[in-house]
Scaffold this motif. Sequence first.
Motif, PDB file in Angstrom:
ATOM      1  N   THR A  61      -9.829   8.784  -0.186  1.00 36.87           N
ATOM      2  CA  THR A  61      -9.577   9.873   0.770  1.00 36.87           C
ATOM      3  C   THR A  61     -10.824  10.714   0.973  1.00 36.87           C
ATOM      4  O   THR A  61     -11.137  11.137   2.092  1.00 36.87           O
ATOM      5  CB  THR A  61      -8.419  10.749   0.270  1.00 36.87           C
ATOM      6  OG1 THR A  61      -7.253   9.947   0.078  1.00 36.87           O
ATOM      7  CG2 THR A  61      -8.107  11.847   1.263  1.00 36.87           C
ATOM      8  N   ALA A  62     -11.567  10.973  -0.108  1.00 38.38           N
ATOM      9  CA  ALA A  62     -12.799  11.749   0.014  1.00 38.38           C
ATOM     10  C   ALA A  62     -13.829  11.021   0.872  1.00 38.38           C
ATOM     11  O   ALA A  62     -14.525  11.641   1.693  1.00 38.38           O
ATOM     12  CB  ALA A  62     -13.368  12.034  -1.378  1.00 38.38           C
ATOM     13  N   LEU A  74       3.588   4.771  -8.983  1.00 42.11           N
ATOM     14  CA  LEU A  74       2.159   4.990  -8.753  1.00 42.11           C
ATOM     15  C   LEU A  74       1.476   5.117 -10.105  1.00 42.11           C
ATOM     16  O   LEU A  74       1.828   5.991 -10.904  1.00 42.11           O
ATOM     17  CB  LEU A  74       1.933   6.256  -7.918  1.00 42.11           C
ATOM     18  CG  LEU A  74       0.495   6.572  -7.519  1.00 42.11           C
ATOM     19  CD1 LEU A  74       0.005   5.601  -6.464  1.00 42.11           C
ATOM     20  CD2 LEU A  74       0.372   8.002  -7.015  1.00 42.11           C
ATOM     21  N   THR A  75       0.514   4.263 -10.365  1.00 41.35           N
ATOM     22  CA  THR A  75      -0.202   4.332 -11.626  1.00 41.35           C
ATOM     23  C   THR A  75      -1.264   5.421 -11.573  1.00 41.35           C
ATOM     24  O   THR A  75      -1.647   5.902 -10.497  1.00 41.35           O
ATOM     25  CB  THR A  75      -0.865   2.991 -11.954  1.00 41.35           C
ATOM     26  OG1 THR A  75      -1.860   2.701 -10.955  1.00 41.35           O
ATOM     27  CG2 THR A  75       0.161   1.873 -11.975  1.00 41.35           C
ATOM     28  N   ARG A  76      -1.750   5.782 -12.741  1.00 38.58           N
ATOM     29  CA  ARG A  76      -2.811   6.791 -12.806  1.00 38.58           C
ATOM     30  C   ARG A  76      -4.075   6.286 -12.132  1.00 38.58           C
ATOM     31  O   ARG A  76      -4.755   7.036 -11.420  1.00 38.58           O
ATOM     32  CB  ARG A  76      -3.086   7.138 -14.275  1.00 38.58           C
ATOM     33  CG  ARG A  76      -4.147   8.211 -14.451  1.00 38.58           C
ATOM     34  CD  ARG A  76      -4.440   8.433 -15.927  1.00 38.58           C
ATOM     35  NE  ARG A  76      -5.477   9.434 -16.083  1.00 38.58           N
ATOM     36  CZ  ARG A  76      -6.775   9.190 -15.981  1.00 38.58           C
ATOM     37  NH1 ARG A  76      -7.180   7.957 -15.716  1.00 38.58           N
ATOM     38  NH2 ARG A  76      -7.657  10.163 -16.126  1.00 38.58           N
ATOM     39  N   GLY A  77      -4.419   5.024 -12.341  1.00 37.18           N
ATOM     40  CA  GLY A  77      -5.599   4.457 -11.695  1.00 37.18           C
ATOM     41  C   GLY A  77      -5.471   4.444 -10.174  1.00 37.18           C
ATOM     42  O   GLY A  77      -6.450   4.677  -9.459  1.00 37.18           O
ATOM     43  N   ALA A  78      -4.248   4.178  -9.679  1.00 38.66           N
ATOM     44  CA  ALA A  78      -4.039   4.191  -8.230  1.00 38.66           C
ATOM     45  C   ALA A  78      -4.234   5.602  -7.672  1.00 38.66           C
ATOM     46  O   ALA A  78      -4.780   5.769  -6.566  1.00 38.66           O
ATOM     47  CB  ALA A  78      -2.644   3.677  -7.899  1.00 38.66           C
ATOM     48  N   SER A  79      -3.803   6.609  -8.426  1.00 44.58           N
ATOM     49  CA  SER A  79      -4.022   7.986  -7.981  1.00 44.58           C
ATOM     50  C   SER A  79      -5.505   8.299  -7.895  1.00 44.58           C
ATOM     51  O   SER A  79      -5.964   8.956  -6.948  1.00 44.58           O
ATOM     52  CB  SER A  79      -3.321   8.947  -8.945  1.00 44.58           C
ATOM     53  OG  SER A  79      -3.583  10.284  -8.603  1.00 44.58           O
ATOM     54  N   VAL A  80      -6.273   7.832  -8.877  1.00 48.45           N
ATOM     55  CA  VAL A  80      -7.722   8.045  -8.851  1.00 48.45           C
ATOM     56  C   VAL A  80      -8.337   7.385  -7.627  1.00 48.45           C
ATOM     57  O   VAL A  80      -9.155   7.982  -6.907  1.00 48.45           O
ATOM     58  CB  VAL A  80      -8.365   7.518 -10.150  1.00 48.45           C
ATOM     59  CG1 VAL A  80      -9.883   7.610 -10.063  1.00 48.45           C
ATOM     60  CG2 VAL A  80      -7.858   8.284 -11.361  1.00 48.45           C
ATOM     61  N   GLN A  81      -7.956   6.144  -7.361  1.00 51.78           N
ATOM     62  CA  GLN A  81      -8.519   5.418  -6.221  1.00 51.78           C
ATOM     63  C   GLN A  81      -8.134   6.072  -4.895  1.00 51.78           C
ATOM     64  O   GLN A  81      -8.936   6.110  -3.957  1.00 51.78           O
ATOM     65  CB  GLN A  81      -8.051   3.961  -6.247  1.00 51.78           C
ATOM     66  CG  GLN A  81      -8.607   3.155  -7.410  1.00 51.78           C
ATOM     67  CD  GLN A  81     -10.121   3.108  -7.402  1.00 51.78           C
ATOM     68  OE1 GLN A  81     -10.755   2.984  -6.338  1.00 51.78           O
ATOM     69  NE2 GLN A  81     -10.728   3.231  -8.581  1.00 51.78           N
ATOM     70  N   ILE A  82      -6.923   6.600  -4.815  1.00 51.38           N
ATOM     71  CA  ILE A  82      -6.501   7.289  -3.588  1.00 51.38           C
ATOM     72  C   ILE A  82      -7.376   8.503  -3.331  1.00 51.38           C
ATOM     73  O   ILE A  82      -7.827   8.749  -2.202  1.00 51.38           O
ATOM     74  CB  ILE A  82      -5.011   7.686  -3.694  1.00 51.38           C
ATOM     75  CG1 ILE A  82      -4.119   6.456  -3.548  1.00 51.38           C
ATOM     76  CG2 ILE A  82      -4.655   8.727  -2.627  1.00 51.38           C
ATOM     77  CD1 ILE A  82      -2.647   6.736  -3.777  1.00 51.38           C
ATOM     78  N   GLN A 101       0.832  -1.201   0.000  1.00 47.26           N
ATOM     79  CA  GLN A 101       0.000   0.000   0.000  1.00 47.26           C
ATOM     80  C   GLN A 101       0.868   1.253   0.000  1.00 47.26           C
ATOM     81  O   GLN A 101       2.075   1.197   0.231  1.00 47.26           O
ATOM     82  CB  GLN A 101      -0.931   0.002   1.224  1.00 47.26           C
ATOM     83  CG  GLN A 101      -1.826  -1.225   1.319  1.00 47.26           C
ATOM     84  CD  GLN A 101      -2.516  -1.318   2.662  1.00 47.26           C
ATOM     85  OE1 GLN A 101      -2.368  -0.437   3.509  1.00 47.26           O
ATOM     86  NE2 GLN A 101      -3.276  -2.393   2.869  1.00 47.26           N
ATOM     87  N   ILE A 102       0.214   2.376  -0.254  1.00 47.90           N
ATOM     88  CA  ILE A 102       0.854   3.687  -0.167  1.00 47.90           C
ATOM     89  C   ILE A 102       0.598   4.261   1.217  1.00 47.90           C
ATOM     90  O   ILE A 102      -0.520   4.174   1.749  1.00 47.90           O
ATOM     91  CB  ILE A 102       0.300   4.626  -1.256  1.00 47.90           C
ATOM     92  CG1 ILE A 102       0.546   4.039  -2.645  1.00 47.90           C
ATOM     93  CG2 ILE A 102       0.923   6.002  -1.159  1.00 47.90           C
ATOM     94  CD1 ILE A 102       2.000   3.916  -3.016  1.00 47.90           C
ATOM     95  N   GLY A 103       1.609   4.887   1.805  1.00 48.05           N
ATOM     96  CA  GLY A 103       1.495   5.400   3.157  1.00 48.05           C
ATOM     97  C   GLY A 103       0.539   6.583   3.272  1.00 48.05           C
ATOM     98  O   GLY A 103       0.150   7.200   2.270  1.00 48.05           O
TER      99      GLY A 103
END
Length: 495
Positions: free
Chosen positions: A233-234, A221-229, A186-188
Amino acid sequence: MALSASIKVCDPVSVPVSVLGELIDLRAELAKFRQEFSQLRQENEQLRQDNQRLQRELDQARADLDGAKRQSKRQAAPFSKGPPKDQPKKPGRKRGAAHGRHGHRLVPAPEQVDETYEAPLPEACPHCGAAVTETDVAAQYQTEIPRRPLIRQFNVHIGCCCGCGQRVQGRHPLQTSDALGAAASQIGPDAQAAAAMLNKTFGLSHGKVSAVFQTLLGIKLTRGASVQIVLRTADRLAPAHQEVREETKASPCLTPDETGWRVEGKPAWLHAWVAERATCYAIDRQRSADVLERLIGLDWSGKMTHDGFSSYNRFTKAKHQQCLGHVLRRVRELQAKATRGAVRFPRQLIALFTEAIHLRNRYLKGEVSAQTLKEARAGFDARLEKLAWPAREVPAYETLSGHLWSHLGEWFTFLSHPEVEPTNWQGEQAIRPAVVNRKVWGGNRTCVGARAQEVLMSVLETCKRAGRSALEFVSQTLRAFGNPQLPRPILLTPR
């Protein structure tokens, strides 16, 4: 003329009476034709002047239309202020004691030094080649970004309850999820908070967020992972977003504004409401104040500063302040096109509104009292009423007078209530980051993305307004989600 001369030389006795009558009638008709010809020449001259004036206005309208078309297609910063001033302010610091403080980096020694390096003297003087004797050692500090990511390993202990037999696993305060197996990498929390801020605060697309993480931080970090983050977070910031909405509803002063947006490729509107301690955003299909009404209710009785959008008039119990910045821009445009005596009306309005704003500025500096400011309002209202009442021959002036008259009691609310701003600059400043983002990626592709947009912008801008670290607050919220050992951080302290 020849006919008149012939009449003079002829003997009146020899001219028949019938011919003499015809000559008199001809002279009368000739005088009538001359009068009509003179009148037609005057009308023709007037029409020629009107034609020239209309042609100039048409050329100016075409130039303005062309400029507006170019401006709409230009990928430039929002809120263009037009051409530069003829005499702009001199750049740089001002002389004297009021030029501002000098900026320095870490003047004292930092509390923590991670690495120490020696910069030894050369063996010989680089200028003459003689021997060098050391006389002192000075310290220099350098702050650098980490190029190597920090990898954490959590040894999650798993057990079974002796009473009910349910599966139990441990949770470290730095973890953001209980997922194991295929989702164990996972990302921290700090990195997730940074990804959300890069996208919503700094306007980077998800592709650029991925590139920043890879290039600067060494994190794949993929673009899709950024979207999911961003979406995740929201969801976890929903309680903080509710705090922002409650604070907006309870605030005694509001500054609303709105701008065009797009959701799923369809037109929409992004609304911003600036309160004393919070900034709240909402995305809706309509520009009307329905979305604000659903939040604060029609019985809201605070002070509202807005740009004159008629939809805000439904809040009849509120004290309204019409934005003076908007009307001053409108008046200055009229003044620029006016000639001769037509400049008098816009000049009087500019002088009146500017005088009122300067009076409030003097109050903020402590030069005049609140009572003096409050007593001055009646005079300003009377002067504006005198200017707005007479009928104007210029259609644009008549329209402006009607607008001033219909909101006669809403132009100088900031004098009787100094806490109210005379312009809606706070709303425009809140809209500005969204406009910058719109230049990059146009809006939101889905309704879920629009929901995440309004939640994250509300929380991040409120953190900025409250003087809190948005990165730290989002990181704490992500760590506390699903962890009963960590309390959820509170965004705004209770009133």
